[in-house]
Design a protein around this motif. Structure first.
Motif, mmCIF file in Angstrom:
data_model
loop_
_atom_site.group_PDB
_atom_site.id
_atom_site.type_symbol
_atom_site.label_atom_id
_atom_site.label_comp_id
_atom_site.label_asym_id
_atom_site.label_seq_id
_atom_site.Cartn_x
_atom_site.Cartn_y
_atom_site.Cartn_z
ATOM 1 N N GLU A 176 0.819 -1.213 0.000
ATOM 2 C CA GLU A 176 0.000 0.000 0.000
ATOM 3 C C GLU A 176 0.857 1.268 0.000
ATOM 4 N N GLU A 177 2.041 1.196 0.638
ATOM 5 C CA GLU A 177 2.931 2.355 0.647
ATOM 6 C C GLU A 177 3.562 2.557 -0.728
ATOM 7 N N VAL A 178 3.968 1.459 -1.369
ATOM 8 C CA VAL A 178 4.534 1.552 -2.715
ATOM 9 C C VAL A 178 3.495 2.105 -3.682
ATOM 10 N N GLU A 179 2.260 1.613 -3.574
ATOM 11 C CA GLU A 179 1.186 2.083 -4.444
ATOM 12 C C GLU A 179 0.920 3.567 -4.237
ATOM 13 N N PHE A 180 0.949 4.008 -2.972
ATOM 14 C CA PHE A 180 0.740 5.423 -2.673
ATOM 15 C C PHE A 180 1.847 6.269 -3.291
ATOM 16 N N MET A 181 3.098 5.806 -3.178
ATOM 17 C CA MET A 181 4.225 6.569 -3.713
ATOM 18 C C MET A 181 4.145 6.685 -5.236
ATOM 19 N N MET A 182 3.738 5.610 -5.905
ATOM 20 C CA MET A 182 3.604 5.663 -7.358
ATOM 21 C C MET A 182 2.497 6.640 -7.763
ATOM 22 N N ALA A 183 1.364 6.593 -7.040
ATOM 23 C CA ALA A 183 0.250 7.503 -7.340
ATOM 24 C C ALA A 183 0.661 8.952 -7.086
ATOM 25 N N LEU A 184 1.394 9.182 -6.000
ATOM 26 C CA LEU A 184 1.847 10.536 -5.675
ATOM 27 C C LEU A 184 2.827 11.031 -6.732
ATOM 28 N N MET A 185 3.697 10.140 -7.202
ATOM 29 C CA MET A 185 4.658 10.521 -8.234
ATOM 30 C C MET A 185 3.930 10.949 -9.513
ATOM 31 N N GLU A 186 2.918 10.182 -9.898
ATOM 32 C CA GLU A 186 2.147 10.526 -11.094
ATOM 33 C C GLU A 186 1.452 11.878 -10.922
ATOM 34 N N GLU A 187 0.891 12.086 -9.749
ATOM 35 C CA GLU A 187 0.198 13.353 -9.464
ATOM 36 C C GLU A 187 1.155 14.538 -9.567
ATOM 37 N N LYS A 188 2.341 14.409 -9.000
ATOM 38 C CA LYS A 188 3.294 15.514 -9.000
ATOM 39 C C LYS A 188 3.913 15.740 -10.375
ATOM 40 N N ILE A 189 4.045 14.671 -11.159
ATOM 41 C CA ILE A 189 4.539 14.834 -12.523
ATOM 42 C C ILE A 189 3.568 15.705 -13.318
ATOM 43 N N GLU A 190 2.278 15.447 -13.174
ATOM 44 C CA GLU A 190 1.278 16.250 -13.877
ATOM 45 C C GLU A 190 1.316 17.705 -13.417
ATOM 46 N N GLU A 191 1.536 17.924 -12.125
ATOM 47 C CA GLU A 191 1.625 19.283 -11.603
ATOM 48 C C GLU A 191 2.846 20.003 -12.168
ATOM 49 N N ALA B 43 3.826 8.413 -17.375
ATOM 50 C CA ALA B 43 3.862 9.800 -16.887
ATOM 51 C C ALA B 43 5.289 10.344 -16.925
ATOM 52 N N ALA B 44 6.248 9.509 -16.526
ATOM 53 C CA ALA B 44 7.657 9.923 -16.569
ATOM 54 C C ALA B 44 8.081 10.191 -18.014
ATOM 55 N N GLY B 45 7.639 9.354 -18.933
ATOM 56 C CA GLY B 45 7.971 9.556 -20.340
ATOM 57 C C GLY B 45 7.397 10.853 -20.883
ATOM 58 N N ARG B 46 6.170 11.186 -20.493
ATOM 59 C CA ARG B 46 5.555 12.441 -20.935
ATOM 60 C C ARG B 46 6.345 13.641 -20.417
ATOM 61 N N ALA B 47 6.784 13.557 -19.166
ATOM 62 C CA ALA B 47 7.541 14.665 -18.566
ATOM 63 C C ALA B 47 8.863 14.873 -19.291
ATOM 64 N N MET B 48 9.558 13.783 -19.608
ATOM 65 C CA MET B 48 10.843 13.905 -20.293
ATOM 66 C C MET B 48 10.662 14.441 -21.714
ATOM 67 N N ALA B 49 9.614 13.981 -22.391
ATOM 68 C CA ALA B 49 9.362 14.445 -23.756
ATOM 69 C C ALA B 49 8.965 15.919 -23.774
ATOM 70 N N ALA B 50 8.132 16.315 -22.807
ATOM 71 C CA ALA B 50 7.622 17.687 -22.779
ATOM 72 C C ALA B 50 8.698 18.709 -22.438
ATOM 73 N N THR B 51 9.737 18.286 -21.720
ATOM 74 C CA THR B 51 10.772 19.230 -21.268
ATOM 75 C C THR B 51 12.108 19.014 -21.967
ATOM 76 N N ALA B 52 12.136 18.176 -22.986
ATOM 77 C CA ALA B 52 13.400 17.784 -23.629
ATOM 78 C C ALA B 52 14.177 18.959 -24.206
ATOM 79 N N LYS B 53 13.477 20.008 -24.611
ATOM 80 C CA LYS B 53 14.151 21.149 -25.240
ATOM 81 C C LYS B 53 14.567 22.229 -24.231
ATOM 82 N N ASN B 54 14.173 22.077 -22.977
ATOM 83 C CA ASN B 54 14.584 23.039 -21.950
ATOM 84 C C ASN B 54 16.063 22.843 -21.625
#
Length: 276
Positions: free
Chosen positions: A95-110, A141-152
């Protein structure tokens, strides 16, 4: 009453911004680290200490990370690495691992929102580690973040997730071996040649952080004086700093003190002289 509180808040924020700017100008007289790494230790203990719900410490810790990124950017640091989730962390309660993955996805979107610190400062996000171990939605979600910021290119944030140094080193050795094997199979030469030996250069080329300078400073909160399998290969000449505060409690002053300790190393001043 509400208006007075808002006015006071704005005044305090502006005052702190001016103080921070002055402090960084003074610190900038000496060499500024190019790469700062963080082991964000103490989120769970912070929640327990303040009798907060499960996960509250990690949420507050992510807010703290945003502050550290802002301070590093203003100071002139170009790279920040954070130890977000190790391979060993998958052994925690499901349950802790699942929470951390969900939190990571949430913060990536933010982070990808238009008004976020990523877009404000031009941050390129890179996820480092064995991403195959992540659940599909988190990896996407991690892939989207890397693709979206690749030119920064103003600032680079390296998020080490599903990562350990031993895993990174073993993968680099395996890739180096596979490269040499392919070269041998495509060669008519039947003997052993130095060109087919695995070298340090081969291994470093395949490391996750092969294009990133070694960390100048590594800060681990909570007072623990161990690296816990983080950046072992890259930290030979790194200045280590372990303040006793838990991660959500780290402040501008701890970062400043770490930079001052870094500046006390004579070799770092010599590097700055060469750059001038």
């Amino acid at each position: 009453m509400q208006s007075a509180k808002m006015t006071l808040r704005v005044f305090l924020e502006n005052s702190f911004r001016v103080l921070r700017k002055f402090l960084f100008r003074v610190v900038s007289v000496g060499p500024i680290p190019s790469h700062v790494a963080f082991i964000m230790d103490g989120n769970r203990r912070y929640a327990k200490k303040h009798k907060l719900q499960l996960g509250s410490g990690h949420r507050i810790g992510l807010f703290t990370l945003m502050s550290m990124l802002k301070y590093c950017y203003e100071l002139g640091v170009k790279y920040v690495s954070v130890y977000a989730f190790s391979v060993d962390n998958f052994n925690r309660r499901p349950e802790e691992v699942e929470f951390m993955m969900a939190l990571m996805e949430e913060k990536i979107e933010e982070l990808l929102m238009e008004e976020s610190i990523v877009n404000k400062f031009g941050v390129r996000i890179q996820f480092i580690g064995n991403l195959k171990l992540l659940k599909d939605s988190t990896r996407e979600a991690a892939g989207r973040a890397m693709a979206a910021t690749a030119k920064n290119d103003n600032f680079v944030l390296l998020i080490c997730v599903a990562y350990t140094s031993t895993d990174e080193i073993m993968n680099a050795i395996q890739k180096s071996y596979n490269d040499k094997l392919c070269k041998l199979q495509g060669s008519s030469y039947s003997g052993i040649d130095q060109d087919f030996e695995i070298t340090i250069t081969d291994i470093e080329r395949h490391m996750c952080m092969s294009t990133t300078p070694e960390p100048d400073i590594l800060i681990r909160t909570s007072g623990a004086k161990r690296l816990s399998n983080f950046l072992l290969w890259q930290s030979t000449n790194t200045c280590l700093y372990s303040p006793t505060v838990l991660w959500p409690e780290i402040s501008l002053w701890h970062l400043t003190w770490a930079v001052l300790k870094f500046q006390q190393v004579p070799q770092n001043f010599e590097k700055k002289k060469k750059q001038i």
